[in-house]
Design a protein around this motif. Sequence first.
Motif, short mmCIF file in Angstrom:
data_model
loop_
_atom_site.label_atom_id
_atom_site.label_comp_id
_atom_site.label_asym_id
_atom_site.label_seq_id
_atom_site.Cartn_x
_atom_site.Cartn_y
_atom_site.Cartn_z
N LEU A 77 0.83 -1.21 0.00
CA LEU A 77 0.00 0.00 0.00
C LEU A 77 0.86 1.26 0.00
N VAL A 78 1.94 1.25 0.80
CA VAL A 78 2.87 2.38 0.83
C VAL A 78 3.52 2.57 -0.55
N ALA A 79 3.90 1.46 -1.18
CA ALA A 79 4.53 1.53 -2.49
C ALA A 79 3.56 2.10 -3.53
N MET A 80 2.29 1.69 -3.47
CA MET A 80 1.29 2.22 -4.40
C MET A 80 1.16 3.74 -4.25
N ALA A 81 1.12 4.20 -3.01
CA ALA A 81 1.01 5.64 -2.76
C ALA A 81 2.24 6.38 -3.28
N ALA A 82 3.43 5.79 -3.05
CA ALA A 82 4.67 6.42 -3.51
C ALA A 82 4.72 6.48 -5.04
N LEU A 83 4.31 5.41 -5.69
CA LEU A 83 4.30 5.40 -7.16
C LEU A 83 3.34 6.45 -7.71
N ALA A 84 2.15 6.53 -7.11
CA ALA A 84 1.16 7.50 -7.58
C ALA A 84 1.63 8.93 -7.38
N ALA A 85 2.37 9.18 -6.29
CA ALA A 85 2.77 10.55 -5.96
C ALA A 85 4.08 10.97 -6.63
N LEU A 86 5.01 10.03 -6.84
CA LEU A 86 6.37 10.41 -7.23
C LEU A 86 6.74 10.09 -8.67
N VAL A 87 6.10 9.11 -9.28
CA VAL A 87 6.47 8.76 -10.66
C VAL A 87 5.74 9.69 -11.63
N PRO A 88 6.49 10.37 -12.49
CA PRO A 88 5.83 11.26 -13.46
C PRO A 88 5.16 10.48 -14.58
N ARG A 89 4.33 11.15 -15.33
CA ARG A 89 3.70 10.52 -16.48
C ARG A 89 4.77 10.27 -17.54
N ILE A 90 4.85 9.04 -18.02
CA ILE A 90 5.85 8.66 -19.03
C ILE A 90 5.11 8.40 -20.35
N PRO A 91 5.21 9.29 -21.31
CA PRO A 91 4.50 9.07 -22.58
C PRO A 91 5.12 7.91 -23.35
N ARG A 92 4.27 7.19 -24.04
CA ARG A 92 4.75 6.09 -24.88
C ARG A 92 5.29 6.64 -26.19
N GLU A 93 6.26 5.88 -26.74
CA GLU A 93 6.79 6.25 -28.04
C GLU A 93 5.77 5.94 -29.13
N ARG A 94 5.80 6.71 -30.20
CA ARG A 94 4.89 6.49 -31.31
C ARG A 94 5.10 5.09 -31.90
N GLY A 95 4.00 4.38 -32.09
CA GLY A 95 4.07 3.04 -32.69
C GLY A 95 4.21 1.93 -31.69
N GLU A 96 4.36 2.27 -30.39
CA GLU A 96 4.46 1.22 -29.39
C GLU A 96 3.12 0.51 -29.22
N GLY A 97 3.14 -0.77 -29.06
CA GLY A 97 1.94 -1.57 -28.89
C GLY A 97 2.31 -3.03 -28.82
N LEU A 98 1.31 -3.89 -28.68
CA LEU A 98 1.56 -5.31 -28.50
C LEU A 98 2.29 -5.91 -29.69
N GLY A 99 1.87 -5.55 -30.91
CA GLY A 99 2.53 -6.09 -32.10
C GLY A 99 4.00 -5.75 -32.14
N GLN A 100 4.32 -4.50 -31.83
CA GLN A 100 5.71 -4.06 -31.81
C GLN A 100 6.48 -4.79 -30.73
N GLU A 101 5.85 -4.97 -29.56
CA GLU A 101 6.51 -5.66 -28.46
C GLU A 101 6.83 -7.11 -28.83
#
Length: 409
Positions: free
Chosen positions: A168-192
């Motif tokens: 629960l503490v880790a979830m709160a820390a992730l929500a508060a401290l990790v910034p939004r990381i945009p995906r690269e163009r074209g990323e998706g399951l097929g590419q993965e």
Amino acid sequence: MPLALLALAVSAFGIGTTEFVMMGLLPNVADDLGTSVPTAGHLVSAYALGVVVGAPLLTALGSRVPRKLMLVLLMGLFTIGNLASALAPTYGLLIAGRVLAGLPHGAFFGVGAVVAARLAGEGRQARAVATMFLGLTVANIVGVPTATLLGQHLGWRATFLVVTVIGLVAMAALAALVPRIPRERGEGLGQELRALGDRQVLLGLLTAVFGFAGVFAVYSYLASMMTEVTGFAESSVTVVLALFGIGMTLGALVAGPLTDRALRPTLYGSLAALAAVLVAFDFTVHVKWAALVTVVILGAVGFMTTTPLQMLIMNKARQAPTLAAASNHSAFNLANAGGAWLGGVAIAAGRGWTSPTLVGAALAAVGLAVAVTAGLLDRDRSTTAGGSRVVASGERPGDRAPETAGIRH
């Protein structure tokens, strides 16, 4: 250090604690649920099974989920799994809880490694990933021994309730401290999936299976080796395991900067050192002080392989590294199960308690051979018709993924 890396490390601490603490709680669980210790040992395998299945499955299902949200959701599933384990009234439901807790493990570290690398500055990606992995190593020094003592005195359910709180503490820390990381163009399951099929990625995963199996062939039986061969009392086993965790931490601290400077040489050196240390352990295990020193070194060289392998696979997956990075943790858990099984086969065959050391050395040597073969193939691919190198280790100009740009091989 970005605070987001601290949130990732706290999450890794919780994951590392719940992964390894079961080994010390098996007698307590067996007594409470009315089963045998060998049967209770399946709880360790159940978690590993969850990791192997969950890493590619959850990563694929979450391929279009924003990375920050994905991290929070995965830690939420981990927390629910530990709460279910704490409340499980029967052995069967405890097995289910362990599988559930293991499902997000590999996917979390896959996504987390990509996020950590994105957050790092140029030439510091491996150090950022190693910082996240420090949570795992500190768990072996502090989390696992403390949680084991707690379980022995207050009952094994208390251990999983504490891990639930950490989640629960880790979830709160992730929500508060990790910034939004945009995906690269074209990323998706097929590419993965296409990235996962790259020959260098597959060879990297194979290196992880064999190389890390060498560590677990010995680690799985370390407690018995220390008591049956070295002569330590059972009460000293916790200290021995903590020393192994200290070695892991030292290895993680060293691996990050070395990987940023020279990835493949770090991987080759750590695997070669691992094979050599395992051979030496066959002799030093008979002398108490020498055995303890070797345990620390074994933890260090064993864990030094994780960062270069993670970065290599992410780098070779290029624009879609998440599934490949998550699959690396499936490979590590296959190594866990395979190494433990082969070490047990050697003991059961009458080769003695020290026989897993030589089994582990052979596995590490195979891992090194696979890694060197991959490096030679990569060198051939990256050489132009005139024999000159293009970009380090097979990368063509413009091929580097933003997550791992700057990693030199």
